[in-house]
Design a protein around this motif. Structure first.
Motif, PDB file in Angstrom:
ATOM      1  N   LEU A  68       0.807  -1.215   0.000  1.00 14.61           N
ATOM      2  CA  LEU A  68       0.000   0.000   0.000  1.00 14.61           C
ATOM      3  C   LEU A  68       0.843   1.270   0.000  1.00 14.61           C
ATOM      4  CD1 LEU A  68      -2.668  -1.001   2.675  1.00 14.61           C
ATOM      5  CD2 LEU A  68      -2.936  -1.022   0.187  1.00 14.61           C
ATOM      6  N   GLY A  69       1.975   1.227   0.635  1.00 11.09           N
ATOM      7  CA  GLY A  69       2.789   2.432   0.723  1.00 11.09           C
ATOM      8  C   GLY A  69       4.018   2.186   1.577  1.00 11.09           C
ATOM      9  N   PHE A  70       4.895   3.166   1.537  1.00 11.24           N
ATOM     10  CA  PHE A  70       6.175   3.100   2.232  1.00 11.24           C
ATOM     11  C   PHE A  70       6.358   4.437   2.934  1.00 11.24           C
ATOM     12  CE2 PHE A  70      10.805   3.526   2.395  1.00 11.24           C
ATOM     13  CZ  PHE A  70      11.200   2.253   2.809  1.00 11.24           C
ATOM     14  N   ALA A  71       6.482   4.422   4.247  1.00  5.86           N
ATOM     15  CA  ALA A  71       6.556   5.669   5.014  1.00  5.86           C
ATOM     16  C   ALA A  71       7.933   5.847   5.625  1.00  5.86           C
ATOM     17  CB  ALA A  71       5.497   5.670   6.114  1.00  5.86           C
ATOM     18  N   LYS A  72       8.527   7.016   5.397  1.00  9.34           N
ATOM     19  CA  LYS A  72       9.775   7.400   6.054  1.00  9.34           C
ATOM     20  C   LYS A  72       9.439   8.333   7.202  1.00  9.34           C
ATOM     21  CE  LYS A  72      13.180   7.107   2.332  1.00  9.34           C
ATOM     22  NZ  LYS A  72      14.228   7.851   1.604  1.00  9.34           N
ATOM     23  N   ILE A  73      10.124   8.144   8.326  1.00  8.25           N
ATOM     24  CA  ILE A  73       9.821   8.894   9.542  1.00  8.25           C
ATOM     25  C   ILE A  73      11.025   9.724   9.945  1.00  8.25           C
ATOM     26  CG2 ILE A  73       9.068   8.728  11.940  1.00  8.25           C
ATOM     27  CD1 ILE A  73       8.027   5.890  11.222  1.00  8.25           C
ATOM     28  N   GLY A  74      10.885  11.043   9.879  1.00  9.60           N
ATOM     29  CA  GLY A  74      11.916  11.942  10.374  1.00  9.60           C
ATOM     30  C   GLY A  74      11.631  12.254  11.833  1.00  9.60           C
ATOM     31  N   TRP A  75      12.564  11.922  12.721  1.00 10.03           N
ATOM     32  CA  TRP A  75      12.301  11.999  14.158  1.00 10.03           C
ATOM     33  C   TRP A  75      13.205  12.989  14.898  1.00 10.03           C
ATOM     34  CZ3 TRP A  75      16.323  10.369  17.393  1.00 10.03           C
ATOM     35  CH2 TRP A  75      17.371   9.720  16.735  1.00 10.03           C
ATOM     36  N   ASN A  76      14.255  13.487  14.228  1.00 12.04           N
ATOM     37  CA  ASN A  76      15.086  14.539  14.818  1.00 12.04           C
ATOM     38  C   ASN A  76      15.325  15.599  13.749  1.00 12.04           C
ATOM     39  OD1 ASN A  76      16.961  13.365  13.116  1.00 12.04           O
ATOM     40  ND2 ASN A  76      18.356  12.721  14.728  1.00 12.04           N
ATOM     41  N   ASP A  77      16.067  16.653  14.083  1.00 18.51           N
ATOM     42  CA  ASP A  77      16.239  17.746  13.120  1.00 18.51           C
ATOM     43  C   ASP A  77      16.831  17.250  11.804  1.00 18.51           C
ATOM     44  OD1 ASP A  77      15.198  19.551  14.897  1.00 18.51           O
ATOM     45  OD2 ASP A  77      17.128  20.362  15.549  1.00 18.51           O
ATOM     46  N   ALA A  78      17.848  16.397  11.896  1.00 20.33           N
ATOM     47  CA  ALA A  78      18.514  15.924  10.683  1.00 20.33           C
ATOM     48  C   ALA A  78      17.563  15.121   9.811  1.00 20.33           C
ATOM     49  CB  ALA A  78      19.729  15.076  11.054  1.00 20.33           C
ATOM     50  N   THR A  79      16.856  14.162  10.393  1.00 16.88           N
ATOM     51  CA  THR A  79      16.005  13.284   9.580  1.00 16.88           C
ATOM     52  C   THR A  79      14.712  13.976   9.170  1.00 16.88           C
ATOM     53  OG1 THR A  79      15.136  12.261  11.610  1.00 16.88           O
ATOM     54  CG2 THR A  79      16.995  11.180  10.531  1.00 16.88           C
ATOM     55  N   ARG A  80      14.196  14.891  10.006  1.00 17.17           N
ATOM     56  CA  ARG A  80      13.010  15.645   9.577  1.00 17.17           C
ATOM     57  C   ARG A  80      13.315  16.468   8.332  1.00 17.17           C
ATOM     58  NH1 ARG A  80      11.619  15.994  15.287  1.00 17.17           N
ATOM     59  NH2 ARG A  80      13.142  17.666  15.544  1.00 17.17           N
ATOM     60  N   ALA A  81      14.507  17.076   8.283  1.00 16.64           N
ATOM     61  CA  ALA A  81      14.882  17.873   7.108  1.00 16.64           C
ATOM     62  C   ALA A  81      14.973  17.001   5.862  1.00 16.64           C
ATOM     63  CB  ALA A  81      16.213  18.581   7.362  1.00 16.64           C
ATOM     64  N   LEU A  82      15.515  15.794   5.991  1.00 11.13           N
ATOM     65  CA  LEU A  82      15.649  14.907   4.834  1.00 11.13           C
ATOM     66  C   LEU A  82      14.288  14.433   4.338  1.00 11.13           C
ATOM     67  CD1 LEU A  82      18.718  12.779   5.975  1.00 11.13           C
ATOM     68  CD2 LEU A  82      18.676  14.556   4.204  1.00 11.13           C
ATOM     69  N   VAL A  83      13.403  14.072   5.249  1.00 11.62           N
ATOM     70  CA  VAL A  83      12.068  13.624   4.842  1.00 11.62           C
ATOM     71  C   VAL A  83      11.315  14.759   4.155  1.00 11.62           C
ATOM     72  CG1 VAL A  83       9.821  12.885   5.735  1.00 11.62           C
ATOM     73  CG2 VAL A  83      11.914  11.789   6.550  1.00 11.62           C
ATOM     74  N   THR A  84      11.420  15.964   4.695  1.00  7.84           N
ATOM     75  CA  THR A  84      10.746  17.114   4.078  1.00  7.84           C
ATOM     76  C   THR A  84      11.306  17.406   2.700  1.00  7.84           C
ATOM     77  OG1 THR A  84      10.294  18.068   6.263  1.00  7.84           O
ATOM     78  CG2 THR A  84      10.221  19.566   4.372  1.00  7.84           C
ATOM     79  N   ALA A  85      12.624  17.299   2.549  1.00  9.66           N
ATOM     80  CA  ALA A  85      13.248  17.542   1.244  1.00  9.66           C
ATOM     81  C   ALA A  85      12.807  16.501   0.225  1.00  9.66           C
ATOM     82  CB  ALA A  85      14.768  17.538   1.390  1.00  9.66           C
ATOM     83  N   GLU A  86      12.728  15.246   0.640  1.00  4.67           N
ATOM     84  CA  GLU A  86      12.300  14.215  -0.312  1.00  4.67           C
ATOM     85  C   GLU A  86      10.850  14.429  -0.740  1.00  4.67           C
ATOM     86  OE1 GLU A  86      12.672   9.588  -1.372  1.00  4.67           O
ATOM     87  OE2 GLU A  86      12.991  10.118   0.715  1.00  4.67           O
ATOM     88  N   ALA A  87       9.992  14.787   0.198  1.00  4.69           N
ATOM     89  CA  ALA A  87       8.603  15.041  -0.164  1.00  4.69           C
ATOM     90  C   ALA A  87       8.509  16.167  -1.194  1.00  4.69           C
ATOM     91  CB  ALA A  87       7.795  15.388   1.087  1.00  4.69           C
ATOM     92  N   ALA A  88       9.293  17.224  -1.004  1.00  7.95           N
ATOM     93  CA  ALA A  88       9.284  18.333  -1.958  1.00  7.95           C
ATOM     94  C   ALA A  88       9.765  17.883  -3.325  1.00  7.95           C
ATOM     95  CB  ALA A  88      10.153  19.472  -1.430  1.00  7.95           C
ATOM     96  N   ALA A  89      10.812  17.059  -3.359  1.00  9.12           N
ATOM     97  CA  ALA A  89      11.320  16.570  -4.644  1.00  9.12           C
ATOM     98  C   ALA A  89      10.295  15.693  -5.341  1.00  9.12           C
ATOM     99  CB  ALA A  89      12.624  15.799  -4.423  1.00  9.12           C
ATOM    100  N   LEU A  90       9.648  14.812  -4.596  1.00  7.04           N
ATOM    101  CA  LEU A  90       8.702  13.887  -5.214  1.00  7.04           C
ATOM    102  C   LEU A  90       7.465  14.603  -5.754  1.00  7.04           C
ATOM    103  CD1 LEU A  90       8.838  10.832  -2.755  1.00  7.04           C
ATOM    104  CD2 LEU A  90       9.920  11.083  -5.001  1.00  7.04           C
ATOM    105  N   ARG A  91       7.108  15.740  -5.179  1.00  7.02           N
ATOM    106  CA  ARG A  91       5.980  16.493  -5.713  1.00  7.02           C
ATOM    107  C   ARG A  91       6.244  16.971  -7.139  1.00  7.02           C
ATOM    108  NH1 ARG A  91       6.097  18.997  -0.719  1.00  7.02           N
ATOM    109  NH2 ARG A  91       4.500  18.241   0.706  1.00  7.02           N
ATOM    110  N   GLU A  92       7.497  17.262  -7.448  1.00  9.01           N
ATOM    111  CA  GLU A  92       7.839  17.812  -8.757  1.00  9.01           C
ATOM    112  C   GLU A  92       8.010  16.735  -9.829  1.00  9.01           C
ATOM    113  OE1 GLU A  92      11.352  20.106  -8.360  1.00  9.01           O
ATOM    114  OE2 GLU A  92      10.461  21.611  -7.032  1.00  9.01           O
ATOM    115  N   LEU A  93       8.317  15.514  -9.428  1.00  9.58           N
ATOM    116  CA  LEU A  93       8.757  14.511 -10.389  1.00  9.58           C
ATOM    117  C   LEU A  93       7.665  13.964 -11.313  1.00  9.58           C
ATOM    118  CD1 LEU A  93      11.366  12.602  -8.223  1.00  9.58           C
ATOM    119  CD2 LEU A  93      11.789  14.161 -10.118  1.00  9.58           C
ATOM    120  N   PRO A  94       6.386  13.897 -10.900  1.00  9.44           N
ATOM    121  CA  PRO A  94       5.388  13.386 -11.860  1.00  9.44           C
ATOM    122  C   PRO A  94       5.342  14.162 -13.167  1.00  9.44           C
ATOM    123  CG  PRO A  94       4.471  13.379  -9.660  1.00  9.44           C
ATOM    124  CD  PRO A  94       5.800  14.071  -9.559  1.00  9.44           C
ATOM    125  N   ALA A  95       5.648  15.455 -13.128  1.00 10.04           N
ATOM    126  CA  ALA A  95       5.646  16.255 -14.353  1.00 10.04           C
ATOM    127  C   ALA A  95       6.751  15.848 -15.316  1.00 10.04           C
ATOM    128  CB  ALA A  95       5.787  17.734 -13.999  1.00 10.04           C
TER     129      ALA A  95
END
Length: 420
Positions: free
Chosen positions: A164-191
């Motif tokens: 159904l899906g694959f969830a990444k969990i950012g739990w500290n400052d470092a990993t929260r920034a990486l998860v947020t960056a990946e989400a932003a990148a993936l929003r652009e890629l379908p185009a």
């Protein structure tokens, strides 16, 4: 503390990987966790997990209650894994499909909640199931040694075993920034799906904040995806497609005056401000500008972690995942430099200096295809190594700690390369 089991039975009190993962995934105050079988008084059981292979050597939390979902959590994407891992998972997956894990006397983690608390409010797996449409979902989780740079991940399966899906969990400052960056990148890629040669990327299904976590829920990989050989030649055409995004080759521009150099220099100054009496990053940025300022290169996007283990193939299309370091406006060739460096460092156990030599060799080999002359190749290699150190610093500064393979080795290496 409401719902907490005793220290002897609640894995969240542990200091190993099992403790780290359960704190990240089951951190809500109301959640009861016990390895003793019975939930706390006044709680109802909402999920059960097999701890594989043991509490002390935990590697997986496998969902119980649906044999097909349990088996799928072991067998899905097995073709992407090394042969020995694949074989072990195949055996366990076959046993799980027959319901054998319930009989295998593996330790079991019981997840419970007070009767008045809705599962969607306190459990991430149930919240994600609601985001996916509200049907039943079973979550599997890998267990790794504690590391502030690691992100716990949940694989979600329907009762019939369908991913159904694959969830990444950012739990500290470092990993929260990486998860947020990946989400932003993936929003652009379908185009970019129709761009010739551009790799397919999993679609972002949802991004949410939950109990202090940043979570990116991503579409499952295609079922037929197969891994790439770690000895195969790099996918140069795909690297160019990622860099140019369907546009024709951009005009080559000097490093001096580029937004890339400005950003690199600013970050180097920020890094030095956090490092007592160590100015080497700023010196490296200044030397890069002095040495390569007039060198002309093409700028474009990069994936940011272009390595064989983040790539696969489905039929005739390349598939790429883990876009958390993706960024625009970098010298074209960064992805090939990263590919060479990481293959040497990770797969061959090379030192940072030897891995940098692999970067030089790869850029010489493919320089013509990238439009890089010798000066451009040297610029890309030197700039990439500084960019990689700055990434290492960003993670350390956000709480992930220093990677001892890269710091201070990369700063020392950059100083030596300046005198080549």
């Amino acid at each position: 503390m409401t719902g907490r089991a005793t220290a002897s039975t609640d894995p969240r009190t542990r200091t190993d990987g099992l403790g780290w993962v359960t704190r990240a995934v089951f951190g809500a105050e109301q959640v009861g966790l016990t390895m003793a079988g019975r939930p706390p008084t006044g709680h109802r059981t909402v999920a059960r997990y097999a701890i594989v292979p043991s509490v002390r050597r935990a590697r997986f939390l496998l969902p119980l209650g649906s044999p097909r979902a349990t088996a799928a959590s072991l067998l899905a994407y097995n073709a992407l894994r090394p042969p020995r891992v694949r074989a072990a998972r195949a055996v366990l997956g076959g046993l799980a499909r027959l319901g054998g894990l319930e009989l295998a006397r593996l330790p079991v983690l019981t997840v419970s909640l007070p009767d008045a608390v809705a599962a969607e409010e306190a459990l991430l797996s149930h919240r994600l199931a609601a985001v996916l449409g509200g049907g039943a979902a079973y979550a599997a989780c890998g267990v790794r040694p504690p590391d502030p740079n690691h992100k716990p991940t949940l694989q979600l399966f329907a009762p019939n075993g369908r991913p159904l899906g694959f969830a990444k969990i950012g739990w500290n400052d470092a990993t929260r920034a990486l998860v947020t960056a990946e989400a932003a990148a993936l929003r652009e890629l379908p185009a970019l799906a129709r761009v010739p040669g551009h790799p397919v990327a999993p679609r972002l299904l949802a991004e949410l904040r939950w109990a202090g976590r940043s979570v990116a829920l991503v579409q499952p990989l295609p079922p037929a995806v197969r891994g790439l050989s770690t000895t195969a030649d790099p996918e140069v055409a795909a690297v160019l497609a990622v860099a140019r995004r369907g546009r024709p080759p951009a005009q080559h521009r000097p490093l001096a005056g580029s937004s890339f150099l400005a950003r690199l220099t600013r970050t180097a100054h920020r890094a030095v401000a956090t490092m007592s009496a160590d100015t080497r990053a700023v010196v490296a940025a200044a030397r890069l500008a002095s040495r390569h300022g007039e060198t002309l290169v093409e700028f474009g996007h990069w994936h940011g972690d272009w390595v064989p283990w983040n790539l696969g193939r489905q039929a005739d299309r390349l598939v790429a995942w883990d876009w958390e370091h993706s960024a625009p406006d970098v010298p074209l060739g960064f992805d090939l430099a990263h590919d060479a460096f990481q293959r040497a460092l990770v797969l061959r156990g090379s030192s940072a200096a030897a891995a940098a030599g692999a970067v030089d060799l790869q850029l010489r080999r493919y320089g013509d295809a990238l439009g890089l002359n010798q000066a451009g190749q040297r610029l890309v290699a030197d700039a990439y190594l500084l960019e990689l150190w700055l990434r290492t610093w960003r993670l350390a500064n956000a709480g992930a700690g220093w990677n001892p393979a890269l710091h201070p080795a990369l700063l020392e290496l950059l100083a030596r390369r300046d005198h080549r």
